[in-house]
Scaffold this motif. Structure first.
Motif, PDB file in Angstrom:
ATOM      1  N   UNK A 229      22.686 -24.273 -35.109  1.00 39.76           N
ATOM      2  CA  UNK A 229      23.542 -23.356 -35.027  1.00 39.76           C
ATOM      3  C   UNK A 229      23.017 -21.887 -34.975  1.00 39.76           C
ATOM      4  N   UNK A 230      22.069 -21.689 -35.839  1.00 47.79           N
ATOM      5  CA  UNK A 230      21.522 -20.137 -35.821  1.00 47.79           C
ATOM      6  C   UNK A 230      20.715 -19.907 -34.396  1.00 47.79           C
ATOM      7  N   UNK A 231      20.030 -21.089 -33.836  1.00 46.37           N
ATOM      8  CA  UNK A 231      19.425 -20.804 -32.822  1.00 46.37           C
ATOM      9  C   UNK A 231      20.167 -20.695 -31.560  1.00 46.37           C
ATOM     10  N   UNK A 232      21.416 -21.414 -31.719  1.00 42.50           N
ATOM     11  CA  UNK A 232      22.394 -21.280 -30.551  1.00 42.50           C
ATOM     12  C   UNK A 232      22.849 -19.947 -30.534  1.00 42.50           C
ATOM     13  N   UNK A 233      23.222 -19.522 -31.825  1.00 44.55           N
ATOM     14  CA  UNK A 233      23.508 -18.102 -31.797  1.00 44.55           C
ATOM     15  C   UNK A 233      22.586 -17.107 -31.153  1.00 44.55           C
ATOM     16  N   UNK A 234      21.365 -17.307 -31.592  1.00 48.91           N
ATOM     17  CA  UNK A 234      20.392 -16.656 -31.209  1.00 48.91           C
ATOM     18  C   UNK A 234      20.021 -16.452 -29.699  1.00 48.91           C
ATOM     19  N   UNK A 235      20.481 -17.635 -28.997  1.00 44.93           N
ATOM     20  CA  UNK A 235      20.261 -17.958 -27.471  1.00 44.93           C
ATOM     21  C   UNK A 235      21.303 -17.130 -26.927  1.00 44.93           C
ATOM     22  N   UNK A 236      22.610 -17.126 -27.383  1.00 48.70           N
ATOM     23  CA  UNK A 236      23.607 -16.424 -26.849  1.00 48.70           C
ATOM     24  C   UNK A 236      23.482 -14.920 -26.839  1.00 48.70           C
ATOM     25  N   UNK A 237      23.125 -14.417 -28.265  1.00 46.53           N
ATOM     26  CA  UNK A 237      22.831 -12.969 -28.274  1.00 46.53           C
ATOM     27  C   UNK A 237      21.832 -12.528 -27.460  1.00 46.53           C
ATOM     28  N   UNK A 238      20.698 -13.178 -27.234  1.00 42.85           N
ATOM     29  CA  UNK A 238      19.422 -12.807 -26.307  1.00 42.85           C
ATOM     30  C   UNK A 238      19.749 -12.868 -24.953  1.00 42.85           C
TER      31      UNK A 238
END
Length: 721
Positions: A229-238
């Motif tokens: 979930x953290x990786x997915x959020x990082x991907x969306x924000x990046x």
């Protein structure tokens, strides 16, 4: 430039004060000089940093440029939804700007560097994790573990995990491959923080062209639900931070356009849009619990019964109807989970849903009033249906049932003051109960529960009559704070005498405090009727709550308001919390005084109180109206909006909506000096109204047809939208 991006305040002094940069799923709290000191008391030293509730992600982050850490920013700027720190390092000018995208547990930090000559700078970005659960998480069996970091070559970022829990955070730069990296529990930047975190560092070489800007962006994203979930959020924000910025700016443009105010009062006009922002900064989207207003930052970022009941009224006045309803719905659900079917409203609950206190007595009637006002402003019948059974049970079953002795109509129990011993029959509990009974009667009318409507009105009248008879002290021209027998009050006064050697908000007690409490104690001990209950004036601000509710007869109100405005109760920062101690003022009671003044036709006195709040806009965080003045408490507080927005919209412009009936009653109370004023885009139900005052006539334009607009005490001209 759009208002959402041009709205800003900058300061260059006292930069050790705190700030918040917030989104609904994450927020950053630090010092305005760019530092990240351990701060806050709720979890000692841990209320700052980057949070994505219900977990904390980072203690902070820092940038080193050519071997020199950026510390002590020269300037700090608050924007509507962003913040920035300006640094000067030799011939380098560096701006650190950060924002939290809507709906993402992520922070985007942009450094903009400008040099006088061509050069390449060596950068190190260091972040200190501190993955830990919100206050009271141990009640869920969660124990904070040490943080462990691993560099992910695919992301070119660090992934940090808590050793015992699925809490994770990802730290990396957008589109850049670091030339080096490091991690370690003993790896530090310019500050050392407490906790079980680990530091991660990313090194870069950044070429600069003379007098041109170079930008490097970092993204931090986390989750309490696992690394994926953290990786997915990082991907969306990046993926596209500019698009996330634009989307948030567009939403803020709409937010600022609601209830647009133009008045001949510079302080109030200047603070107006910031109050809208303050509210949005306090919105927490809590996984599994819903969206709701937190109370204040840095220490009260979660849900409170009392705070929310005041705060949502300001939301309604400013057009933020959804968050008002969401906050009350969340309060109801959490209260039902904690207190069963009693209808009692909780006092405080964390973002994980743990309830610290089941609720003071006045919080249930305050909730009922807030539900009723939210319905009147939104016309949302489904919202009313969801909350009505809870309100009915809470007010009639718990407050007027369990909290009232047989044959009595004044409830027992602690009220707002949260002072030890003030737990008998309190004036604020009585006033808010009377007001809530009228509100419940209105709800029952709408929903056809006629027996409850009749019973509630009968009880409201009985509470009002008993309040006036029991609490009023004629020789003082005031209400007492509470009803107590001499025997009951004596023990409480002895405790206050002990406390009077130290104040809650300042480090010294005002001369005369012990003498005042000692005098009251002597009277109590000498009273020959030790078991006869009577009112006692301890000079807490709650003595004005019957006026806020509009219950007090005018001749009594005039005496009470004159004394409340005197230097006995009111100082340079607003109304004191206590007229004996005179130690501090608070935004909420100063706002309550403004509402009370307007209820009795005194707009100039009311606006003086509203102005005193508005003028605190740069006292701590630029753009934020704080909780306690001159110093202390939260640097931004949601209920401050009640003291500014609610009296201006609902009383000065006099909007009394009944959105479900497509009706608007106007009962304005303009000050004599306002020859021109306007309030545009005021949201009522599905409609919006524009109001303009020229000193003699109030012009009203409705965007929708079919609404009935009536006015009292003023000439009205209807205009096309």
């Amino acid at each position: 430039m759009a208002r959402s991006e041009s709205l800003s305040l900058t300061k260059q002094t006292d930069l050790t004060h705190g700030y918040i940069t917030a989104g609904d799923r994450a927020y950053l709290i630090g010092a305005q000089n760019g530092a990240f000191p351990d701060l806050g008391w709720h979890v000692p030293g841990e209320m700052g940093g980057l949070w994505a509730h219900p977990v904390k992600l980072l203690d902070g982050f820092w940038l080193r440029v050519d071997g020199v850490w950026l510390t002590d920013a020269a300037r700090f700027s608050s924007g509507a939804f962003w913040s920035a720190h300006d640094y000067e390092l030799g011939d380098l000018q560096i701006v650190r700007r950060q924002f939290v995208p809507d709906g993402e547990p992520a922070l985007i930090v942009r450094y903009t560097l400008r040099a006088a000559s061509d050069r390449t700078v060596q950068l190190r970005f260091l972040a200190r994790s501190d993955l830990q659960g919100v206050w009271l998480s141990e009640r869920s069996g969660l124990q904070d573990g040490g943080d462990q970091a691993e560099f992910d070559p695919e992301l070119q970022a660090w992934v940090i995990r808590d050793e015992h829990n699925p809490w994770s955070v990802v730290v990396g730069a957008r589109g850049l491959v670091p030339v080096g990296s490091a991690c370690g529990a003993d790896l530090w930047g310019p500050e050392q923080t407490r906790g079980q975190g680990v530091s991660v560092a990313l090194d870069y070489e950044l070429p600069l062209t003379a007098e041109a800007e170079a930008v490097i962006e970092f993204v931090v994203a986390g989750s309490d639900a696992g690394e994926a979930t953290a990786r997915a959020a990082f991907g969306r924000a990046s993926a596209d931070p500019d698009a996330l910025w634009a989307s948030k700016a567009e939403r803020y443009e709409r937010l600022l356009a609601s209830s647009a105010l133009e008045v001949p009062d510079a302080a109030i006009a200047r603070a107006w849009d910031w109050i809208k922002c303050n509210y949005d900064w306090m919105v927490r989207d809590m996984p599994g619990l819903g969206r709701a207003l937190g109370a204040g930052a840095p220490d009260y970022v979660w849900l409170f019964g009392c705070d929310s009941a005041y705060a949502v009224l300001g939301c309604l006045a400013l057009g933020q109807h959804e968050v008002a309803a969401e906050t009350l719905d969340a309060l109801r659900r959490i209260s039902q989970q904690a207190n069963g079917e009693s209808g009692r409203v909780i006092h405080e609950a964390t973002t994980r849903g743990h309830v610290f206190h089941p609720g003071n007595t006045q919080e249930t009637p305050q909730f009922v009033k807030a539900v009723w006002q939210t319905f009147l402003w939104t016309g949302d019948t489904e919202f009313l249906r969801r909350n009505y059974p809870f309100c009915r049970q809470g007010l009639l079953g718990w407050v007027m049932g369990e909290r009232c002795a047989p044959g009595e109509v004044l409830p027992h129990g602690s009220g707002i003051m949260e002072v030890a011993g003030l737990d008998l029959q309190m004036i604020d509990v009585a006033a808010y109960t009377a007001e809530a009974l009228e509100a419940l009667a209105g709800m029952a009318d709408v929903l056809g529960d006629l027996d409850v409507a009749a019973r509630s009105r009968q009880l409201a009248g009985a509470v009002c009559r008993r309040l006036e008879a029991a609490f009023w002290i004629e020789e003082e021209g005031m209400y007492g704070d509470l009803l107590a027998t001499p025997r009951e009050i004596a023990s409480r006064l002895r405790e206050l005498l002990d406390l009077s050697t130290r104040s809650q908000y300042v480090d010294h007690a005002r001369p005369g405090v012990r003498e005042a409490y000692g005098h009251l104690l002597a009277r109590a001990e000498a009273d020959p009727e030790q078991d006869v209950r009577r009112p006692w004036l301890l000079k807490n601000w709650i003595v004005i709550t019957p006026l806020e509710a509009g219950l007090t007869p005018p001749h009594r109100a005039a005496r009470l308001l004159a004394r409340a405005e005197s230097d006995e109760f009111t100082g340079p920062w607003g109304m004191y919390l206590n007229g004996i101690e005179q130690a501090a003022a608070m935004s909420i009671n100063t706002g309550v005084l403004a509402v009370a003044e307007l209820n009795y036709g005194r707009p100039d006195q009311a606006l003086a109180r509203v102005r005193s709040l508005a003028e605190t806009l740069e006292r701590h965080m630029p753009g934020a109206v704080p909780e306690i003045l001159p110093d202390g408490g939260c640097f931004v507080q949601a209920w401050s909006g009640y003291g500014i927005a609610w009296p201006v919209v609902s009383q000065v412009f006099g909007l009394r909506p009944r959105a479900h009936e497509r009706r608007l009653l106007l009962r304005p109370c303009f000050p004599a000096g306002w020859t021109r004023a306007s309030l545009k885009g005021v949201r009522v139900g599905t409609n919006r109204f524009d109001l303009s005052w020229d000193g003699a006539v109030l012009t009203v334009a409705s965007q929708e047809e079919g609404w009935a607009v009536e006015a009292e005490g003023v000439r009205v001209r209807h205009a096309a939208p």
